[in-house]
Write a protein that holds these residues in place. Structure first.
Motif, PDB file in Angstrom:
ATOM      1  N   LYS A 332       0.854  -1.196   0.000  1.00 28.24           N
ATOM      2  CA  LYS A 332       0.000   0.000   0.000  1.00 28.24           C
ATOM      3  C   LYS A 332       0.881   1.234   0.000  1.00 28.24           C
ATOM      4  CE  LYS A 332      -3.902   2.284   0.254  1.00 28.24           C
ATOM      5  NZ  LYS A 332      -4.827   2.287  -0.899  1.00 28.24           N
ATOM      6  N   GLN A 333       0.577   2.139  -0.914  1.00 31.01           N
ATOM      7  CA  GLN A 333       1.315   3.401  -0.999  1.00 31.01           C
ATOM      8  C   GLN A 333       0.352   4.572  -0.989  1.00 31.01           C
ATOM      9  OE1 GLN A 333       3.764   2.496  -4.625  1.00 31.01           O
ATOM     10  NE2 GLN A 333       5.399   3.361  -3.362  1.00 31.01           N
ATOM     11  N   TYR A 334       0.831   5.695  -0.440  1.00 29.80           N
ATOM     12  CA  TYR A 334       0.133   6.977  -0.588  1.00 29.80           C
ATOM     13  C   TYR A 334       1.122   7.914  -1.268  1.00 29.80           C
ATOM     14  CZ  TYR A 334      -3.699   5.455   2.424  1.00 29.80           C
ATOM     15  OH  TYR A 334      -4.785   4.777   2.941  1.00 29.80           O
ATOM     16  N   THR A 338       5.640   4.591   0.860  1.00 32.45           N
ATOM     17  CA  THR A 338       5.227   3.193   0.998  1.00 32.45           C
ATOM     18  C   THR A 338       4.811   2.934   2.443  1.00 32.45           C
ATOM     19  OG1 THR A 338       6.741   2.481  -0.746  1.00 32.45           O
ATOM     20  CG2 THR A 338       5.979   0.789   0.805  1.00 32.45           C
ATOM     21  N   ASP A 377      -2.827  -1.927  -2.874  1.00 31.68           N
ATOM     22  CA  ASP A 377      -2.272  -1.763  -4.219  1.00 31.68           C
ATOM     23  C   ASP A 377      -1.846  -3.113  -4.789  1.00 31.68           C
ATOM     24  OD1 ASP A 377      -2.628   0.980  -4.009  1.00 31.68           O
ATOM     25  OD2 ASP A 377      -0.671   1.281  -3.085  1.00 31.68           O
TER      26      ASP A 377
END
Length: 540
Positions: A332-334, A338, A377
């Motif tokens: 999961k990334q924003y 990371t 993701d």
């Protein structure tokens, strides 16, 4: 330093204080406790002079400086968080603002013809800034903000763009930097994560002035205060000891008063029985008269005032399968950051996981992934068979219909429930009497949180996913919630900054750190014993 002498105060029809007396002496750290609406905030306002007593007097020694942090922080915008904090320190903040303006002017090609005057002025202002300890002050301001969880970027950014919770931290930092003779702190532990709480604890322990504070966090209160002042039924009662001592002593006092009341009632019943039996006999007239006079002179012992506590009877949750939830190779990334990379984690029935990690470690993200409020993701997130999930998040409060009353919201949610059980539910979560007729649009953040919690727990899921469920809850409501959840037979995954809540309810710990994810069997208390720390990245 500060003394309240036989103070009387009434707000409308509500009597807050009747001949109330208390004192705050030099260097004392005092906890102010009492039921909601008892008058804690009014007491602060009496000390600062924002309100005046109807009777008696509030005496503050001449020259004593007072710093007051309240939940009403007002407007903040147009300056950096660091500048806003320094503003609380007085004249030096104005000089710091002028220095910044002059630095901008020196870099402005349109003002080249004024440069000589600007440079001379800059030298004068810089000299004055150094003389007042301005550079040290800025360093201290940044140190306080860092302790309260601010990054360098947030310190230098416009304070007006911060959320309400972060503005609260800025307002608190102003008071801490000010270092007044007396600090009045009204719920300073609200909006703080566990790391900031522990930092603030350490700061206040080292503070040499006098402190009077309220807090809904019993562990925080217990570690700081050495005296407790209780507001109840218009009077102020002082206990010399920490919060735990106060709790024990209050219960002991109530038991002693109850025993004294019962002894007197038994004696009165005996005397009245004698009088009733012999009042018609002339031979006993003198004895009867004597006992009647004796009864008239006896000072009656009142029974102890019982605190209204409502226990929440948690209905049994349906049983889930053994595999409640699992993440496999999740990423999961924003943006460029990371949060998770190839993360695998599983939750089994009746496990109670508390999630620990510094700000930005991904605690809330994990809860969102499992609750389906965010998608990974990469990898998979699966919830097991027969799992009925209840997800508590702060944004749930925004979904309440502002025009519906508290009771109407509960009726809408549970149309088959009886009025009595819904009123009992509302009472457990702090909505008693006319409070159930409040419209949702006028509820405070804390009241909205309690209403959402009540709706979730009335028809209980077998898997609770809770993101900071204790925010805004007072100590009594937290205790009720802990007692209810202690008997809960489902599974839990939760984030909380309340160490009492963590210790009471967790039996597993998931720690998210920059070095990776660590899992601990045993709850929060065992985690603290094994790691020597109360939160990731902090040492006692």
């Amino acid at each position: 330093m500060i003394r309240l002498d036989t103070v009387g105060k009434q707000n409308g029809k509500q009597i807050l204080f009747i001949e109330a007396s208390a004192a705050l002496n030099k260097g004392e750290k005092v906890g102010l406790v009492g039921p909601n609406g008892a008058g804690k905030t009014t007491l602060f306002r009496l000390i600062t002079g924002e309100e005046q007593p109807d009777e008696g007097q509030v005496i503050v020694e001449r020259g004593v400086t007072i710093g007051y942090f309240s939940q009403d922080v007002g407007e903040m915008e147009g300056r950096s968080a660091a500048a806003e904090v320094m503003d609380g320190a007085g004249p030096v903040s104005e000089i710091a603002a002028e220095l910044k303006e002059l630095e901008a002017a020196m870099a402005d090609p349109d003002r080249a013809d004024e440069m000589d005057d600007i440079i001379i002025r800059y030298g004068d202002v810089q000299g004055r800034f150094e003389e007042l300890g301005g550079y040290a002050l800025e360093g201290r301001a940044r140190e306080v903000l860092s302790g309260l969880g601010f990054s360098q970027e947030m310190m230098d950014g416009d304070v007006g763009k911060l959320s309400g919770g972060w503005k609260m931290r800025v307002a608190l930092a102003r008071i801490l930097l000010m270092q007044p003779d007396v600090m009045l702190l009204d719920e300073p532990s609200n909006h703080l994560d566990i790391e900031s709480l522990i930092w603030l604890e350490s700061f206040l322990k080292g503070y040499e002035g006098a402190l009077l504070m309220t807090s809904h966090d019993r562990a925080f209160m217990n570690r700081i205060v050495g005296k407790v002042v209780e507001i109840d039924a218009g009077s102020l009662t002082t206990y010399s000891g920490d919060y735990e001592f106060y709790e024990r002593q209050r219960l002991l006092n109530e038991a002693q008063q109850q025993a004294q009341f019962e002894r007197q009632q038994a004696m009165l019943a005996k005397e009245i029985k004698f009088i009733e039996r012999f009042k018609a006999r002339a031979s006993h007239a003198a004895q009867v008269q004597s006992r009647v006079k004796k009864l008239d002179k006896i000072e009656r012992v009142e029974p102890p005032r019982r605190r209204q506590t409502v226990a929440f009877d948690f209905p049994p949750a349906p049983r889930s399968g053994e595999d409640v939830a699992s993440l496999k190779n999740v990423s999961k990334q924003y943006g460029a950051r990371t949060i998770y990379d190839d993360f695998t984690f599983s939750i089994r029935r009746r496990e109670r996981w508390c999630v620990m990690g510094v700000n930005g470690a991904g605690k809330s993200t994990l809860l969102k992934l499992i609750a389906g409020a965010a998608d990974p993701d990469g990898g998979t997130v699966a919830v097991g068979g027969s799992v009925k999930m209840g997800y508590f998040a702060q944004h749930a409060m925004e979904l309440l219909d502002g025009e519906r009353t508290v009771f109407e919201v509960l009726e809408d949610k549970f149309p088959l429930a009886g009025q009595g059980s819904l009123r009992a539910l509302a009472g457990c979560f702090g909505f008693s009497g006319d409070d159930v007729e409040k419209r949702c649009r006028v509820l405070s953040g804390g009241e909205k949180a309690r209403l959402v919690m009540a709706m979730m727990l009335f028809d209980p899921p077998n898997f609770l996913v809770l993101d900071e469920p204790t925010n805004h809850l007072d100590i009594a409501t937290k205790e009720m919630l802990i007692e209810a959840l202690a008997d809960y037979e489902g599974t839990m995954l939760f984030v909380s900054h309340d160490r009492h809540f963590l210790a009471a309810l967790s039996n597993r710990v998931l720690e998210l750190t920059p070095d990776g994810v660590h899992q601990y069997g045993g709850g929060y208390t065992e985690y603290v014993a094994r790691t020597g720390q109360e939160a990731p990245g902090l040492r006692d």
